[in-house]
Scaffold this motif. Structure first.
Motif, short mmCIF file in Angstrom:
data_model
loop_
_atom_site.label_atom_id
_atom_site.label_comp_id
_atom_site.label_asym_id
_atom_site.label_seq_id
_atom_site.Cartn_x
_atom_site.Cartn_y
_atom_site.Cartn_z
N ALA A 261 -3.26 47.85 21.41
CA ALA A 261 -3.45 47.12 20.16
C ALA A 261 -3.89 45.68 20.43
CB ALA A 261 -2.16 47.13 19.35
N PHE A 262 -3.32 45.08 21.48
CA PHE A 262 -3.68 43.71 21.84
C PHE A 262 -5.13 43.64 22.30
CE2 PHE A 262 -3.69 40.28 25.14
CZ PHE A 262 -3.51 39.21 24.27
N VAL A 263 -5.53 44.59 23.13
CA VAL A 263 -6.92 44.64 23.61
C VAL A 263 -7.88 44.90 22.45
CG1 VAL A 263 -8.55 45.91 25.07
CG2 VAL A 263 -6.27 45.34 25.94
N ALA A 264 -7.47 45.79 21.53
CA ALA A 264 -8.32 46.07 20.37
C ALA A 264 -8.47 44.85 19.48
CB ALA A 264 -7.73 47.23 19.56
N ALA A 265 -7.47 43.94 19.54
CA ALA A 265 -7.53 42.69 18.76
C ALA A 265 -8.14 41.57 19.59
CB ALA A 265 -6.13 42.30 18.28
N PHE A 266 -8.97 41.94 20.59
CA PHE A 266 -9.79 41.03 21.40
C PHE A 266 -9.02 40.33 22.52
CE2 PHE A 266 -11.62 41.05 17.06
CZ PHE A 266 -12.79 41.73 17.36
N GLY A 267 -7.84 40.84 22.89
CA GLY A 267 -7.17 40.37 24.09
C GLY A 267 -6.99 38.87 24.17
N ARG A 268 -7.55 38.26 25.24
CA ARG A 268 -7.34 36.82 25.44
C ARG A 268 -7.98 35.98 24.33
NH1 ARG A 268 -12.06 34.51 27.94
NH2 ARG A 268 -13.43 36.06 28.89
N TYR A 269 -8.88 36.56 23.56
CA TYR A 269 -9.46 35.82 22.43
C TYR A 269 -8.55 35.84 21.21
CZ TYR A 269 -13.77 36.09 25.15
OH TYR A 269 -14.71 35.98 26.14
N TYR A 270 -7.42 36.56 21.33
CA TYR A 270 -6.48 36.67 20.21
C TYR A 270 -6.08 35.30 19.69
CZ TYR A 270 -2.59 38.82 17.61
OH TYR A 270 -1.75 39.25 16.62
N ILE A 271 -5.91 34.35 20.58
CA ILE A 271 -5.48 33.00 20.20
C ILE A 271 -6.47 32.34 19.24
CG2 ILE A 271 -6.58 31.93 22.23
CD1 ILE A 271 -4.24 29.97 22.30
N PHE A 272 -7.74 32.66 19.37
CA PHE A 272 -8.75 32.03 18.53
C PHE A 272 -8.84 32.67 17.14
CE2 PHE A 272 -10.36 31.68 22.97
CZ PHE A 272 -10.09 30.33 23.12
N PHE A 273 -8.32 33.90 17.03
CA PHE A 273 -8.30 34.58 15.74
C PHE A 273 -7.00 34.34 14.98
CE2 PHE A 273 -11.54 37.02 17.96
CZ PHE A 273 -12.47 37.31 16.97
N HIS A 274 -5.89 34.20 15.71
CA HIS A 274 -4.57 34.18 15.07
C HIS A 274 -3.75 32.93 15.38
CE1 HIS A 274 -5.22 38.36 13.87
NE2 HIS A 274 -5.65 38.58 15.09
N GLY A 275 -4.18 32.10 16.30
CA GLY A 275 -3.47 30.86 16.57
C GLY A 275 -2.54 30.96 17.76
N SER A 276 -2.15 29.81 18.28
CA SER A 276 -1.34 29.76 19.50
C SER A 276 0.08 30.30 19.28
CB SER A 276 -1.27 28.33 20.03
OG SER A 276 -0.72 27.46 19.06
N GLU A 277 0.65 30.08 18.09
CA GLU A 277 2.01 30.57 17.84
C GLU A 277 2.07 32.09 17.90
OE1 GLU A 277 5.53 30.42 14.42
OE2 GLU A 277 3.75 29.16 14.21
N ALA A 278 1.13 32.76 17.21
CA ALA A 278 1.07 34.22 17.24
C ALA A 278 0.76 34.71 18.66
CB ALA A 278 0.01 34.72 16.27
N PHE A 279 -0.14 34.02 19.35
CA PHE A 279 -0.51 34.36 20.72
C PHE A 279 0.72 34.32 21.63
CE2 PHE A 279 -2.95 33.09 24.71
CZ PHE A 279 -3.62 34.28 24.85
N ASP A 280 1.52 33.27 21.49
CA ASP A 280 2.72 33.12 22.32
C ASP A 280 3.73 34.22 22.02
OD1 ASP A 280 1.54 30.88 23.35
OD2 ASP A 280 2.75 29.45 22.20
N ARG A 281 3.92 34.56 20.75
CA ARG A 281 4.89 35.59 20.37
C ARG A 281 4.49 36.95 20.96
NH1 ARG A 281 5.35 35.98 14.19
NH2 ARG A 281 7.05 37.42 14.70
N VAL A 282 3.22 37.26 20.87
CA VAL A 282 2.76 38.55 21.39
C VAL A 282 2.92 38.61 22.90
CG1 VAL A 282 0.70 39.95 21.76
CG2 VAL A 282 1.21 39.06 19.48
N LEU A 283 2.50 37.56 23.60
CA LEU A 283 2.58 37.58 25.07
C LEU A 283 4.03 37.62 25.54
CD1 LEU A 283 -0.24 35.08 26.10
CD2 LEU A 283 -0.26 37.57 26.18
N ALA A 284 4.93 36.97 24.80
CA ALA A 284 6.34 36.98 25.18
C ALA A 284 6.96 38.37 25.06
CB ALA A 284 7.13 35.99 24.31
N GLY A 285 6.35 39.25 24.28
CA GLY A 285 6.90 40.60 24.08
C GLY A 285 6.55 41.60 25.15
N PHE A 286 5.65 41.25 26.06
CA PHE A 286 5.29 42.17 27.14
C PHE A 286 6.21 41.95 28.34
CE2 PHE A 286 1.07 41.89 24.97
CZ PHE A 286 0.97 43.23 24.64
#
Length: 782
Positions: A261-286
């Motif tokens: 799901a993360f890769v489908a949402a553009f992976g490392r570009y996720y931060i540019f679509f959803h912001g740093s807060e969402a990016f941090d929450r997602v990465l912390a869950g892995f």
């Protein structure tokens, strides 16, 4: 309240009964969730018409009812059938069912005008209906808390509401029959496909909180069922809640699905679509073991570190996953077998933040990488262009950089990522400011602000970048207040975040100049010291800081200290090299070497304007195609200064007039303002200033320079000191001995003592310490 509540319900019941009884269609279907009063309406109809209610799972036969059929379809029935004979109009059929129960033949009956379907909207109270019983104010509150749902309207009127029982009722009889997508939709406060309530339910206090609690209860139960989690995740994703979609997978331990799901949402570009807060929450869950093995997660974690200004951590993350070779850029870009195109693209982006000089061979490899991505791979292609852009800016090849920026912007706009478009507009504005073109920089700043307004999440660091850019544009227009405010309120947070070399050069230039001119030299040097502490590991940053520190010292009339600082820099370009160079100055290409050569030339111009071949050296430096526009304007001021010192007044006036006209055309004032040490003498000469006053554009620049606090004459001359005496005063203030002064100025020690005697007499002093104190009091030195 109970009486008025019953009054409202009675009015609603009578209206609905009348509507059902007078409907032109032979079939009426009450299609709504539990609690909407379907069964109550059937009971009232049965009482009024004196007929039974059919409650069987199977539909009744033709011979089991008379002129009226009232069928209350049980809640566990998923599919039933509307008999064709019911549509002939000879009988009245009223059916009550829940939304998940499918009636075969109903759609055909509706299409042919044989059936009327009354849904939740029809059964819920409207605002007008509630106002009849409660008045406007209370009706509005009641509608907000209940959504007009009859069950909740009745419940709200009771003294004891039994909220625990209500929650259980909602969960068991209403919410559990909803599809996962509908439940997710309701949990997000959106209008359901078969509406139960509006967003007001979840935002309201009191009874609205009851529904929210019931939704949370049922959703939590479903999330414990591993088989349902992917469906719920897909429902969140369908509503644009990508972060929640990934988080529910992670919480259920479905990490492989979460990665997909993360890769489908553009992976490392996720931060540019959803912001740093969402990016941090997602990465912390892995989990760490998964993150260390998956390229998409590793590069995302490395980008997270870069965004926080932690370049060394980003390098360590790559090395832990791929070994030390991952930090050898040449090997990574050239080894297509070992590294994917996506990883090589990211490794190129990392170069923006690293202390690496990009040679022509590496730049060629970077450009070749573009051919590995299809033309519609907009994020990857845009990022490659963005990386190349940074290096062309460092090399002062602004014409090529502008073309690269346009290409990056094209791809980012097509990808629909306004934050990345903002970065390109920021780069373009920085290029124009460095080129001395404030007019075009202002347009880019407006474009950057427009892109930032389109970013769908809060991004504090990027807003600081925009604030700095806008403040610098205003500074170029002679308005220091916005930049002063930024430096005092935002600079500490700014300097702890994401930094790349062209950005820090930009911040150092404007920040140190503004503090030096409008606060004090101490404030400017303190500003540089903070950057020195933050960027201690980066050679490029350290060199930029040392050069700016030397310029600030020069502007504070501490020339000897500035020379000592420059002499301590370990570099090929030193004073000896500059003094001997002429044509070599034209051929310099490296940004840092040019910066050192320029600041040494500035020192020599002030110290020895009559030096042989100095005019040739300045012309050679001005002819260097790798200079910024700012640097070229400064050199032109020095050329005018040297010409005046050599009594070539015609040349001095001509050079300065051309410089002022260029500055007016470009809308820039800051580069000239920083050369106040030289301009004071030039504009203080009536023969020059009167000549400049004849040209409107030059006259405009002179007025703006005066408005920014640039005096027309030197402070030394104001106090009756000659230029040589002022120079002597500056040198003794820095602790220079008579012997050193004699050597620096090409005089004998006896001549130095003679001039010092005249200096002491004019200041009313008898020795050096007293002269220095008097000079500080008069403002001759800072």
């Amino acid at each position: 309240m109970a009486d008025t509540s019953h009054k409202a319900i009675d009015i609603r019941r009578d209206d609905l009964l009348r509507r059902i009884a007078t409907a032109a269609e032979p079939i009426v279907v009450l299609d709504a969730v539990a609690g909407m009063g379907k069964s109550t309406l059937l009971s009232q109809l049965a009482s009024k018409l004196q007929c039974p209610i059919w409650r069987s799972v199977l539909p009744p036969g033709e011979d089991t009812f008379g002129e009226v059929l009232l069928w209350d379809v049980p809640s566990d029935v998923h599919e039933a059938e509307v008999a064709a004979g019911w549509q002939d109009g000879g009988r009245r059929v009223v059916i009550a069912k829940r939304p998940r129960t499918r009636l075969l033949g109903l759609d055909r009956a509706i299409a042919y005008g044989k059936a009327l379907c009354l849904g939740t909207d029809d059964l819920c109270f409207s605002l007008d209906e509630l106002e009849t019983s409660y008045g406007k104010t209370e009706a509005a509150r009641l509608l907000a808390e209940t959504g007009g749902w009859p069950f909740l309207v009745r419940l709200l009127g009771r003294q004891s509401r039994g909220e625990a029982a209500v929650i259980r009722f909602l969960a068991d009889d209403v919410l559990r029959e909803m599809a996962d997508s509908e439940l997710v939709q309701l949990s997000l406060g959106q209008q359901a496909a078969k509406p139960l309530a509006s967003a007001a339910y979840l935002q309201a206090t009191g009874i609205g909180g009851v529904l929210a609690a019931a939704v949370d209860m049922v959703l939590a139960e479903r999330l414990e069922d591993g088989a349902r989690v992917p469906v719920i995740s897909a429902a969140y994703s369908a509503h644009g809640m990508q972060t929640e979609a990934i988080l529910v997978l992670q919480r259920a331990g479905l990490h492989e699905l979460a990665v997909r799901a993360f890769v489908a949402a553009f992976g490392r570009y996720y931060i540019f679509f959803h912001g740093s807060e969402a990016f941090d929450r997602v990465l912390a869950g892995f989990p760490a073991e998964l993150a260390a093995q998956n390229e998409g997660i590793v590069t995302a974690l490395a980008l997270q570190a870069l965004k926080r200004g932690e370049v060394l951590r980003a390098q360590r993350l790559l090395a832990d996953c791929y070994g030390s070779r991952a930090n050898n850029v040449q090997k990574v870009l050239s080894d297509r077998a070992a590294f994917s195109a996506a990883f090589r693209s990211f490794r190129l982006v990392m170069l923006i933040y690293e202390d690496v000089v990009l040679g022509d061979d590496l730049l060629e490899q970077s450009t070749t990488l573009l051919s590995e991505f299809p033309l519609d791979a907009d994020l990857e292609r845009g990022s490659i262009y963005n990386s190349i852009l940074e290096f062309y800016i460092r090399r002062r090849r602004f014409a090529v950089a502008q073309d690269i920026a346009d290409r990056a912007l094209f791809h980012y706009e097509r990808a629909g990522v306004p934050l990345l478009c903002f970065y390109i507009n920021l780069h373009q504005a920085m290029m124009h400011l460095m080129s001395g073109d404030a007019v075009r920089a202002r347009k880019n700043a407006v474009d950057a602000a427009e892109q930032m307004s389109r970013v769908p999440f809060d991004s504090p660091m990027d807003k600081r970048l925009l604030a700095l850019l806008e403040a610098c544009v205003e500074y170029e227009d002679g308005k220091p207040e916005p930049l002063a405010r930024f430096l005092t309120s935002e600079m500490d947070d700014f300097s702890h975040g994401e930094i790349w070399p062209s950005l820090i050069e930009f911040a150092l230039q404007y920040g140190s100049q503004a503090l030096s001119e409008h606060f004090s030299m101490i404030a400017a040097r303190g500003f540089l010291d903070r950057w020195r502490a933050y960027q201690v590991y980066n050679r490029q940053f350290r060199l930029m800081i040392e050069v700016r520190d030397a310029v600030i010292l020069q502007n504070g009339n501490r020339w000897q200290e500035a020379a000592e600082k420059l002499a301590s820099v370990q570099a090929r370009i030193n004073r000896t090299w500059v003094e001997a160079a002429v044509d070599e100055l034209t051929r310099l290409q490296d940004r840092d070497e040019i910066a050192l050569a320029v600041v040494w030339l500035r020192h020599i111009v002030f110290e020895m304007p009559g030096r042989v071949h100095l005019d040739r050296q300045l012309s050679a430096m001005a002819g260097n195609l790798n200079l910024t526009g700012r640097q070229r304007l400064c050199i032109e001021v020095w050329q005018a200064y040297v010409a005046r010192r050599r009594r070539n007044l015609t040349s001095a006036r001509s050079i300065l007039q051309k410089t002022f006209e260029n500055a007016a055309r470009l809308g820039t004032i800051a580069p000239l303002s920083e050369e106040r040490q030289f301009l004071r003498e030039l504009t203080g000469d009536r023969r020059i200033s009167d000549f400049l006053q004849t040209t409107p554009t030059a006259q405009q620049i002179m007025r703006r320079l005066r408005d920014t606090g640039l005096p027309n004459t030197t402070l030394g001359e104001k106090n009756g000191l000659t230029r040589r005496e002022t120079r002597l005063l500056l040198m003794i203030a820095e602790g220079a001995s008579n012997k050193f002064i004699a050597h620096a100025l090409g005089l004998s020690e006896a001549t130095v003592k003679f001039h010092l005697g005249n200096l002491y007499r004019k200041l009313g002093c008898g020795r050096r310490r007293e002269a220095i104190t008097a000079a500080k009091a008069l403002g001759v030195i800072s």
